[in-house]
Design a protein around this motif. Structure first.
Motif, PDB file in Angstrom:
ATOM      1  N   UNK A  90       0.830  -1.202   0.000  1.00 24.90           N
ATOM      2  CA  UNK A  90       0.000   0.000   0.000  1.00 24.90           C
ATOM      3  C   UNK A  90       0.860   1.245   0.000  1.00 24.90           C
ATOM      4  N   UNK A  91       0.180   2.364   0.014  1.00 23.13           N
ATOM      5  CA  UNK A  91       0.879   3.643   0.092  1.00 23.13           C
ATOM      6  C   UNK A  91       0.049   4.599   0.922  1.00 23.13           C
ATOM      7  N   UNK A  92       0.734   5.545   1.544  1.00 24.63           N
ATOM      8  CA  UNK A  92       0.051   6.485   2.433  1.00 24.63           C
ATOM      9  C   UNK A  92       0.881   7.753   2.563  1.00 24.63           C
ATOM     10  N   UNK A  93       0.249   8.773   3.098  1.00 22.32           N
ATOM     11  CA  UNK A  93       0.977   9.992   3.421  1.00 22.32           C
ATOM     12  C   UNK A  93       1.715   9.777   4.738  1.00 22.32           C
ATOM     13  N   UNK A  94       2.873  10.399   4.914  1.00 21.78           N
ATOM     14  CA  UNK A  94       3.587  10.246   6.180  1.00 21.78           C
ATOM     15  C   UNK A  94       2.829  10.932   7.319  1.00 21.78           C
ATOM     16  N   UNK A  95       2.910  10.348   8.515  1.00 13.11           N
ATOM     17  CA  UNK A  95       2.272  11.003   9.666  1.00 13.11           C
ATOM     18  C   UNK A  95       3.142  12.192  10.092  1.00 13.11           C
ATOM     19  N   UNK A  96       2.718  12.905  11.124  1.00 20.92           N
ATOM     20  CA  UNK A  96       3.410  14.133  11.533  1.00 20.92           C
ATOM     21  C   UNK A  96       4.872  13.878  11.901  1.00 20.92           C
ATOM     22  N   UNK A  97       5.136  12.803  12.620  1.00 26.40           N
ATOM     23  CA  UNK A  97       6.507  12.512  13.023  1.00 26.40           C
ATOM     24  C   UNK A  97       7.360  12.085  11.836  1.00 26.40           C
ATOM     25  N   UNK A  98       6.780  11.352  10.901  1.00 24.44           N
ATOM     26  CA  UNK A  98       7.524  10.905   9.722  1.00 24.44           C
ATOM     27  C   UNK A  98       7.799  12.054   8.763  1.00 24.44           C
ATOM     28  N   UNK A  99       6.909  13.032   8.723  1.00 21.21           N
ATOM     29  CA  UNK A  99       7.035  14.123   7.759  1.00 21.21           C
ATOM     30  C   UNK A  99       8.329  14.915   7.939  1.00 21.21           C
ATOM     31  N   UNK A 100       8.841  14.982   9.153  1.00 23.05           N
ATOM     32  CA  UNK A 100      10.088  15.713   9.374  1.00 23.05           C
ATOM     33  C   UNK A 100      11.320  14.845   9.090  1.00 23.05           C
ATOM     34  N   UNK A 101      11.129  13.542   8.951  1.00 25.31           N
ATOM     35  CA  UNK A 101      12.248  12.625   8.741  1.00 25.31           C
ATOM     36  C   UNK A 101      12.456  12.239   7.284  1.00 25.31           C
ATOM     37  N   UNK A 102      11.486  12.511   6.420  1.00 26.40           N
ATOM     38  CA  UNK A 102      11.590  12.163   5.007  1.00 26.40           C
ATOM     39  C   UNK A 102      11.599  13.442   4.172  1.00 26.40           C
ATOM     40  N   UNK A 103      11.817  13.286   2.879  1.00 23.99           N
ATOM     41  CA  UNK A 103      11.848  14.444   1.989  1.00 23.99           C
ATOM     42  C   UNK A 103      10.478  15.121   1.955  1.00 23.99           C
ATOM     43  N   UNK A 104      10.459  16.436   1.769  1.00 28.50           N
ATOM     44  CA  UNK A 104       9.174  17.133   1.656  1.00 28.50           C
ATOM     45  C   UNK A 104       8.365  16.613   0.465  1.00 28.50           C
ATOM     46  N   UNK A 105       7.077  16.426   0.664  1.00 30.54           N
ATOM     47  CA  UNK A 105       6.198  15.960  -0.405  1.00 30.54           C
ATOM     48  C   UNK A 105       6.266  14.473  -0.673  1.00 30.54           C
ATOM     49  N   UNK A 106       6.952  13.728   0.176  1.00 33.54           N
ATOM     50  CA  UNK A 106       7.111  12.291  -0.053  1.00 33.54           C
ATOM     51  C   UNK A 106       5.865  11.522   0.371  1.00 33.54           C
ATOM     52  N   UNK A 107       5.669  10.370  -0.245  1.00 31.02           N
ATOM     53  CA  UNK A 107       4.649   9.424   0.189  1.00 31.02           C
ATOM     54  C   UNK A 107       5.373   8.179   0.696  1.00 31.02           C
ATOM     55  N   UNK A 108       4.725   7.455   1.584  1.00 36.66           N
ATOM     56  CA  UNK A 108       5.317   6.240   2.144  1.00 36.66           C
ATOM     57  C   UNK A 108       4.738   5.045   1.398  1.00 36.66           C
ATOM     58  N   UNK A 109       5.612   4.257   0.817  1.00 39.53           N
ATOM     59  CA  UNK A 109       5.220   3.051   0.090  1.00 39.53           C
ATOM     60  C   UNK A 109       5.514   1.863   0.997  1.00 39.53           C
ATOM     61  N   UNK A 110       4.475   1.159   1.384  1.00 39.34           N
ATOM     62  CA  UNK A 110       4.626   0.000   2.269  1.00 39.34           C
ATOM     63  C   UNK A 110       4.839  -1.241   1.415  1.00 39.34           C
ATOM     64  N   UNK A 111       5.920  -1.946   1.680  1.00 37.33           N
ATOM     65  CA  UNK A 111       6.292  -3.125   0.882  1.00 37.33           C
ATOM     66  C   UNK A 111       6.507  -4.330   1.792  1.00 37.33           C
ATOM     67  N   UNK A 112       6.420  -5.498   1.184  1.00 35.84           N
ATOM     68  CA  UNK A 112       6.830  -6.752   1.822  1.00 35.84           C
ATOM     69  C   UNK A 112       8.045  -7.220   1.052  1.00 35.84           C
ATOM     70  N   UNK A 113       9.067  -7.574   1.774  1.00 35.03           N
ATOM     71  CA  UNK A 113      10.301  -8.051   1.188  1.00 35.03           C
ATOM     72  C   UNK A 113      10.439  -9.526   1.517  1.00 35.03           C
ATOM     73  N   UNK A 114      10.368 -10.350   0.470  1.00 33.69           N
ATOM     74  CA  UNK A 114      10.492 -11.798   0.663  1.00 33.69           C
ATOM     75  C   UNK A 114      11.959 -12.178   0.607  1.00 33.69           C
ATOM     76  N   UNK A 115      12.462 -12.703   1.740  1.00 24.61           N
ATOM     77  CA  UNK A 115      13.858 -13.128   1.835  1.00 24.61           C
ATOM     78  C   UNK A 115      13.878 -14.602   2.203  1.00 24.61           C
TER      79      UNK A 115
END
Length: 150
Positions: A90-115
Motif C-alpha cells: 500500500x501507500x500512504x501519506x507520512x504522519x506528523x513525526x515521519x514528515x520531518x524525517x523524510x523528503x518534503x512531499x514524499x509518500x510512504x510506500x509500504x512493501x513486503x520483502x520476501x527473503x
C-alpha cells in the motif's frame, strides 16, 4: 607557546579533514544523482528494529533496486532489494513525526520483502513521480518474476 601552536595545528588539520569529508560526500551524491534511473528515497525496516528513517538515493538496476545512504563515502549500495522479492502492499501519506524525517512531499510506500522463507516489512518514502516510476519498474518485470503492485 609551542603547545598552543601544536593545538592550533591539530584543530586546523581536523577542520580540514572534516571539510574534505563533506566535499567527498557531496561529490558522491552528485555522481549518484547523475546516473540514469536514480531518485531520492528514504528507507525504514520497522519490523527488523530499524524504526528510524534513513535518507538516501535509490537506483534501478535490471533485477534489483540499489539503495545508497546519503551520508556515506562507500561507492557500494547500503542495501539491494531484488525486484522479484518486493511486493507493494500500500501507500500512504507520512504522519506528523515521519514528515520531518523524510523528503518534503514524499509518500510512504509500504512493501513486503520476501527473503527466502521469511517476509519482512519495508517502507520506502519517495516523491509521487518517483512512486510512478517505481511501480512501473516493478510491473515491467520479465515473465516469471511474480511481482505485486497495489
Amino acid at each position: 607557546m609551542r603547545e598552543l601552536l601544536i593545538s592550533l595545528e591539530i584543530a586546523g588539520a581536523c577542520a580540514l579533514l572534516l571539510l574534505l569529508t563533506l566535499v567527498l560526500v557531496v561529490l558522491r551524491r552528485r555522481r549518484l544523482e547523475r546516473r540514469l534511473g536514480t531518485f531520492d528515497c528514504s528507507v525504514r525496516r520497522p519490523a527488523a528494529g530499524h524504526g528510524r528513517w534513513a535518507l538516501g538515493v535509490a537506483a534501478y538496476r535490471s533485477d534489483r533496486l540499489d539503495w545508497y545512504r546519503t551520508f556515506s563515502l562507500s561507492p557500494r549500495p547500503s542495501c539491494s532489494y531484488a525486484r522479484g522479492a518486493l511486493d507493494v502492499v500500500g501507500r500512504r501519506d507520512p504522519d506528523e513525526q515521519e514528515a520531518v524525517a523524510v523528503q518534503p512531499g514524499a509518500i510512504v510506500v509500504e512493501c513486503r520483502l520476501r527473503e527466502g522463507l521469511l517476509a519482512t516489512d519495508l517502507e520506502l518514502a519517495m516523491g509521487e513521480d518517483a512512486y510512478t516510476g517505481f511501480a512501473s519498474w516493478l510491473e515491467s518485470a520479465p515473465p516469471g518474476q511474480n511481482v505485486n503492485v497495489a
